[in-house]
Structure formats: C-alpha cells, structure tokens
Write an enzyme that holds these catalytic residues in place. Structure first.
Site, PDB file in Angstrom:
ATOM      1  N   VAL A  63      10.130  -7.350   3.472  1.00 25.75           N
ATOM      2  CA  VAL A  63       8.745  -6.949   3.789  1.00 25.75           C
ATOM      3  C   VAL A  63       8.292  -7.992   4.894  1.00 25.75           C
ATOM      4  O   VAL A  63       8.259  -9.118   4.525  1.00 25.75           O
ATOM      5  CB  VAL A  63       8.066  -6.890   2.606  1.00 25.75           C
ATOM      6  N   HIS A  67       7.125  -9.106  -3.308  1.00 26.43           N
ATOM      7  CA  HIS A  67       7.289  -9.120  -4.676  1.00 26.43           C
ATOM      8  C   HIS A  67       7.001  -7.723  -5.150  1.00 26.43           C
ATOM      9  O   HIS A  67       7.707  -7.026  -5.900  1.00 26.43           O
ATOM     10  CB  HIS A  67       6.477 -10.138  -5.393  1.00 26.43           C
ATOM     11  N   HIS A  71       2.822 -11.366  -3.439  1.00 30.05           N
ATOM     12  CA  HIS A  71       2.584 -10.244  -2.257  1.00 30.05           C
ATOM     13  C   HIS A  71       3.386  -9.197  -2.121  1.00 30.05           C
ATOM     14  O   HIS A  71       4.093  -8.954  -3.141  1.00 30.05           O
ATOM     15  CB  HIS A  71       2.852 -11.316  -0.850  1.00 30.05           C
TER      16      HIS A  71
HETATM   17  P1  AMP Z   1       9.867 -15.972  -5.024  1.00 24.97           P
HETATM   18  O1  AMP Z   1       8.622 -16.003  -5.989  1.00 24.97           O
HETATM   19  O2  AMP Z   1       9.747 -16.693  -3.916  1.00 24.97           O
HETATM   20  O3  AMP Z   1      10.819 -16.825  -6.055  1.00 24.97           O
HETATM   21  O4  AMP Z   1      10.435 -14.729  -4.935  1.00 24.97           O
HETATM   22  C1  AMP Z   1      10.580 -13.876  -6.020  1.00 24.97           C
HETATM   23  C2  AMP Z   1      11.427 -12.801  -5.338  1.00 24.97           C
HETATM   24  O5  AMP Z   1      10.800 -12.095  -4.170  1.00 24.97           O
HETATM   25  C3  AMP Z   1      12.854 -13.046  -4.828  1.00 24.97           C
HETATM   26  O6  AMP Z   1      13.941 -12.249  -4.937  1.00 24.97           O
HETATM   27  C4  AMP Z   1      12.398 -12.950  -3.350  1.00 24.97           C
HETATM   28  O7  AMP Z   1      13.904 -12.825  -2.334  1.00 24.97           O
HETATM   29  C5  AMP Z   1      11.453 -11.846  -3.105  1.00 24.97           C
HETATM   30  N1  AMP Z   1      10.640 -11.932  -1.874  1.00 24.97           N
HETATM   31  C6  AMP Z   1      10.166 -13.012  -1.568  1.00 24.97           C
HETATM   32  N2  AMP Z   1       9.462 -12.686  -0.255  1.00 24.97           N
HETATM   33  C7  AMP Z   1       9.929 -11.433  -0.008  1.00 24.97           C
HETATM   34  C8  AMP Z   1       9.656 -10.411   1.125  1.00 24.97           C
HETATM   35  N3  AMP Z   1       8.999 -10.765   2.322  1.00 24.97           N
HETATM   36  N4  AMP Z   1      10.423  -9.289   1.214  1.00 24.97           N
HETATM   37  C9  AMP Z   1      11.089  -8.901   0.042  1.00 24.97           C
HETATM   38  N5  AMP Z   1      11.323  -9.636  -0.990  1.00 24.97           N
HETATM   39  C10 AMP Z   1      10.524 -10.835  -0.903  1.00 24.97           C
END
Ligand code: AMP
Length: 284
Positions: free
Chosen positions: A178, A39, A36
């Site tokens: 975000v 990411h 999303h």
């Molecule tokens: P995940 O796929 O949930 O393991 O997330 C991968 C990376 O994206 C991690 O560093 C998360 O902190 C980051 N991330 C997930 N959601 C958000 C968001 N809403 N805003 C900023 N970074 C995000």
C-alpha cells in the site's frame, strides 16, 4: 465493534484453544504497531477470510541490532487499538519483551538461504529475530492463515521457507504494497522523515518506476538497471544507498539476466531513516 486487548501469552493461548475447539477459523496479522493503511489492508483481508481476526502489536527486540531504533520506534497504542477495531479486528495481542524472552531464553530460528542477500547483509541478525518471533506468535495464536505485506518481500519469502521447512500447519498469505498517493510505500518509519526528507524519499518509488520503464524498453542486463537506479538516487543529497539488487522473485537467487519474475529491491537511508521498497517485474 469493540476489540479485546489480551496482554499475556497464557490468556491468548487459552483463548485460541477455545476458538479452535469451536471450529472457528483464525486469521492473524503480526505487527509492531504504529498502524497505517498498509497494516489495515492486511487486517481487512484477515477479517474477510476468517471467523476471527487477531493481530499482535509487539516491537520485537530480537530483530533490532544494537544502535538501531528499538527505543525510538513509535508506540501509539491507544490509536492503534482504535484503528484495528475499525478494521474489524476481534483480538489484539500485546505482550512484553520480558514475557517473550524471559531470563534463560536461548532458542532462535535461523534460515540460511533467502535471508542471506538484501537486508540480511547489513542486518545480519534481523531475520533470526523476525522468524523467531513469528514462530513463537504462531504457536501462541495458532492461526489458520497469517497475513504479510509484500513491502517486506524478503520477510514473506523467509516466513514461507520456515513454514515449509518446519511443517507448520498454517497458510501464509502475502498482500500487495500500500502506497501514499504520490507513490511512497507506507511505513511506520515514515514519521521519522522531515518535510524535505519526505520529498526526497520519493526518489525510491521513482527508481522502481525507472527500472520498470528500462525493462519495457528492452534492458535485460541487471548491471545496467542497477547503475541507472543508482544514478537517480545519488542525485538526492540526503540519500545513502544500502542496496539496489535484482534477484529471482521466486527464491531470491542471483540472476544473470532480467528474465521471468524479477524482484527489484531497494534499501536507502534518507538522512537517519532507512527505507525499503521493491517491485516484482514479470519479464517475458
Ligand atoms: P511491521 O509492523 O512493520 O512489522 O509490519 C507488519 C506487517 O505489515 C508486515 O507483514 C508488513 O509487511 C506489513 N506492511 C507494512 N507496510 C506495508 C505496506 N505499505 N503495504 C502492505 N503491507 C505493509
């Protein structure tokens, strides 16, 4: 621009060795996919700051406890590849649990301080899984810079600790949360929410707004802040609080008074979906 999908550790290691030999800087965004805008914001930054931008898409089994959503976790791989390409990613590393954790695998990373509060209390093996996967991915991708979102604030601090404690030659860059226009933090798990739960989930960012306004009105007692936030969230019938805590944003230690950089962190179940959010308040 076309991104290349690399499906094995061996191939990825070879690729990054050659890139390093050519003097290319490598930016890396580890993800579990279901991409999303959160990411994608990390990917754009990695694109802007490095010669080559790499992401991983790997739903890491060791960070899920039995009974959690490892099987249900969304895996829209074709859509993810398209989105990553649009964000300027060059290489997409996908691997499998079997390749990452083959039979006989027995080494894990345990951080013993910043992983203890917050998510560490109700998910005691979560950060062990996260840190192990991040360390392994860094060994495979050999990045110069790795990008993490502050949505997972405790994860950022834990990774920073590991990098410092293990003398890893990599720069950790944390990036702002975000949100949707209405304030809900983007999360791959938001797809689990029904329409009414999606509405109710808004109480999470609203509780952080409340924290911020209480602090600006002069509240300095953490217990008062937590009590008022609890009151707001418990008005929502589908909500069950996992934690609401205020800690030092620097090292996640306990604080007696709201002073300096304070992390206000929240984890709430909305129905069957556990959501986390946080805000750092700079309090004079
Ligand atoms: P995940 O796929 O949930 O393991 O997330 C991968 C990376 O994206 C991690 O560093 C998360 O902190 C980051 N991330 C997930 N959601 C958000 C968001 N809403 N805003 C900023 N970074 C995000």
């Amino acid at each position: 621009m076309k991104a290349e999908v690399i499906e094995t550790i061996r191939e990825m290691v070879g690729r990054t060795q050659r890139l390093r030999a050519k003097g290319k800087s490598i930016g890396f965004v580890p993800t579990m996919g279901a991409l999303h805008e959160g990411h994608l914001s990390l990917m754009r930054r990695s694109r802007a700051e490095n010669d080559v931008s790499v992401i991983s898409i790997f739903v890491n089994p060791t960070q899920f406890a039995p009974g959690e959503d490892f099987e249900e976790y969304p895996r829209p791989i074709a859509e993810d590849v398209r989105k990553a390409e649009e964000a300027g990613v060059d290489l997409i590393f996908t691997t499998t649990p079997e390749e990452m954790y083959p039979t006989g695998y027995s080494t894990f990373v345990e951080e013993e301080r910043v992983t203890r509060p917050l998510c560490g209390k109700t998910r005691p093996t979560f950060f062990r899984g996260v840190l192990t996967a991040v360390l392994k991915l860094c060994q495979i991708v050999r990045p110069h810079r790795v990008y993490f979102g502050e949505k997972d604030f405790q994860q950022c601090r834990a990774v920073q600790r590991m990098v410092s404690d293990f003398h890893l030659d990599v720069e950790i860059i944390s990036c702002p949360i975000v949100r949707e226009d209405d304030g809900l933090a983007l999360s791959s798990r938001n797809v689990y929410l029904s329409a009414s739960e999606r509405e109710e989930a808004l109480t999470i960012p609203k509780s952080l707004d409340l924290a911020e306004s209480l602090v600006s009105e002069g509240v300095r007692d953490p217990a008062v802040l937590v009590a008022r936030m609890t009151e707001l969230i418990t008005e929502i019938p589908s909500a069950r609080i996992d934690y609401i805590e205020t800690l030092s944003a620097d090292d996640l230690s306990t604080i007696e008074r709201l002073q300096g950089d304070v992390l206000v962190a929240v984890a709430v179940w909305i129905g069957k979906t556990r959501l986390i959010d946080n805000r750092v308040l700079a309090i004079g």
